[in-house]
Design a protein around this motif. Structure first.
Motif, PDB file in Angstrom:
ATOM      1  N   VAL A  60      97.435  42.676  38.537  1.00 26.17           N
ATOM      2  CA  VAL A  60      96.254  41.806  38.560  1.00 26.17           C
ATOM      3  C   VAL A  60      95.475  42.032  37.271  1.00 26.17           C
ATOM      4  O   VAL A  60      95.292  43.165  36.833  1.00 26.17           O
ATOM      5  CB  VAL A  60      95.351  42.117  39.781  1.00 26.17           C
ATOM      6  N   THR A  61      95.028  40.935  36.642  1.00 27.83           N
ATOM      7  CA  THR A  61      94.266  41.027  35.397  1.00 27.83           C
ATOM      8  C   THR A  61      92.779  40.957  35.695  1.00 27.83           C
ATOM      9  O   THR A  61      92.310  40.072  36.413  1.00 27.83           O
ATOM     10  CB  THR A  61      94.665  39.900  34.433  1.00 27.83           C
ATOM     11  N   TYR A  62      92.056  41.911  35.142  1.00 22.65           N
ATOM     12  CA  TYR A  62      90.601  41.993  35.286  1.00 22.65           C
ATOM     13  C   TYR A  62      89.958  41.821  33.915  1.00 22.65           C
ATOM     14  O   TYR A  62      90.564  42.146  32.894  1.00 22.65           O
ATOM     15  CB  TYR A  62      90.184  43.360  35.847  1.00 22.65           C
ATOM     16  N   ARG A  63      88.727  41.326  33.901  1.00 24.66           N
ATOM     17  CA  ARG A  63      87.960  41.154  32.665  1.00 24.66           C
ATOM     18  C   ARG A  63      86.804  42.148  32.668  1.00 24.66           C
ATOM     19  O   ARG A  63      85.993  42.166  33.591  1.00 24.66           O
ATOM     20  CB  ARG A  63      87.412  39.736  32.605  1.00 24.66           C
ATOM     21  N   LEU A  64      86.741  42.984  31.634  1.00 20.58           N
ATOM     22  CA  LEU A  64      85.634  43.923  31.465  1.00 20.58           C
ATOM     23  C   LEU A  64      84.802  43.429  30.296  1.00 20.58           C
ATOM     24  O   LEU A  64      85.328  43.230  29.197  1.00 20.58           O
ATOM     25  CB  LEU A  64      86.156  45.336  31.200  1.00 20.58           C
ATOM     26  N   THR A  92      77.559  43.008  28.562  1.00 18.40           N
ATOM     27  CA  THR A  92      76.539  41.960  28.636  1.00 18.40           C
ATOM     28  C   THR A  92      75.586  42.054  27.445  1.00 18.40           C
ATOM     29  O   THR A  92      75.613  43.019  26.688  1.00 18.40           O
ATOM     30  CB  THR A  92      75.716  42.086  29.934  1.00 18.40           C
ATOM     31  N   ARG A  93      74.725  41.061  27.311  1.00 19.26           N
ATOM     32  CA  ARG A  93      73.721  41.084  26.245  1.00 19.26           C
ATOM     33  C   ARG A  93      72.765  42.262  26.401  1.00 19.26           C
ATOM     34  O   ARG A  93      72.199  42.740  25.442  1.00 19.26           O
ATOM     35  CB  ARG A  93      72.915  39.774  26.237  1.00 19.26           C
ATOM     36  N   GLN A  94      72.617  42.745  27.624  1.00 19.42           N
ATOM     37  CA  GLN A  94      71.747  43.888  27.874  1.00 19.42           C
ATOM     38  C   GLN A  94      72.477  45.223  27.680  1.00 19.42           C
ATOM     39  O   GLN A  94      71.906  46.282  27.887  1.00 19.42           O
ATOM     40  CB  GLN A  94      71.172  43.837  29.295  1.00 19.42           C
ATOM     41  N   GLY A  95      73.762  45.159  27.305  1.00 17.45           N
ATOM     42  CA  GLY A  95      74.531  46.370  27.060  1.00 17.45           C
ATOM     43  C   GLY A  95      75.151  46.982  28.292  1.00 17.45           C
ATOM     44  O   GLY A  95      75.636  48.116  28.259  1.00 17.45           O
ATOM     45  N   LYS A  96      75.184  46.263  29.391  1.00 20.47           N
ATOM     46  CA  LYS A  96      75.789  46.757  30.615  1.00 20.47           C
ATOM     47  C   LYS A  96      77.234  46.294  30.712  1.00 20.47           C
ATOM     48  O   LYS A  96      77.646  45.355  30.034  1.00 20.47           O
ATOM     49  CB  LYS A  96      75.006  46.253  31.821  1.00 20.47           C
ATOM     50  N   LEU A  97      78.026  46.963  31.552  1.00 18.43           N
ATOM     51  CA  LEU A  97      79.420  46.590  31.746  1.00 18.43           C
ATOM     52  C   LEU A  97      79.569  45.816  33.048  1.00 18.43           C
ATOM     53  O   LEU A  97      79.027  46.200  34.077  1.00 18.43           O
ATOM     54  CB  LEU A  97      80.312  47.832  31.791  1.00 18.43           C
ATOM     55  N   ILE A  98      80.348  44.731  32.986  1.00 20.00           N
ATOM     56  CA  ILE A  98      80.643  43.914  34.166  1.00 20.00           C
ATOM     57  C   ILE A  98      82.155  43.799  34.273  1.00 20.00           C
ATOM     58  O   ILE A  98      82.832  43.452  33.305  1.00 20.00           O
ATOM     59  CB  ILE A  98      80.050  42.493  34.033  1.00 20.00           C
ATOM     60  N   LEU A  99      82.696  44.089  35.454  1.00 25.24           N
ATOM     61  CA  LEU A  99      84.122  43.956  35.708  1.00 25.24           C
ATOM     62  C   LEU A  99      84.334  42.830  36.708  1.00 25.24           C
ATOM     63  O   LEU A  99      83.763  42.838  37.799  1.00 25.24           O
ATOM     64  CB  LEU A  99      84.688  45.272  36.273  1.00 25.24           C
ATOM     65  N   ASN A 100      85.159  41.835  36.332  1.00 23.50           N
ATOM     66  CA  ASN A 100      85.463  40.693  37.188  1.00 23.50           C
ATOM     67  C   ASN A 100      86.961  40.568  37.374  1.00 23.50           C
ATOM     68  O   ASN A 100      87.732  40.856  36.459  1.00 23.50           O
ATOM     69  CB  ASN A 100      84.952  39.382  36.581  1.00 23.50           C
ATOM     70  N   LYS A 101      87.331  40.109  38.544  1.00 27.64           N
ATOM     71  CA  LYS A 101      88.743  39.859  38.827  1.00 27.64           C
ATOM     72  C   LYS A 101      89.120  38.490  38.313  1.00 27.64           C
ATOM     73  O   LYS A 101      88.359  37.586  38.265  1.00 27.64           O
ATOM     74  CB  LYS A 101      88.966  39.921  40.338  1.00 27.64           C
TER      75      LYS A 101
END
Length: 60
Positions: A44-48, A51-60
């Motif tokens: 499964v491919t995930y996107r890391l 963000t503009r605020q410097g936080k990390l978001i992981l999405n499937k």
């Protein structure tokens, strides 16, 4: 109210956690100047994304 951490914030193992159990990877080494990478895990491919605020978001 948001509290910002300094840029030099380092994750340090807690005394109850042996350091050998965790490997620390710098985000700059992963992203190499981009703000988004793709990670394949068990087919499964995930996107890391940073963000503009410097936080990390992981999405499937």
């Amino acid at each position: 109210m948001m509290v910002e951490k300094p840029d030099n914030f380092k994750h340090v193992p807690l005394p109850s956690e042996p350091a050998a159990q965790h490997r620390i990877v710098e985000s700059a080494d992963l992203f190499r100047g981009t703000n988004e990478i793709m990670i394949r895990h068990e087919g499964v491919t995930y996107r890391l994304k940073i963000t503009r605020q410097g936080k990390l978001i992981l999405n499937k």
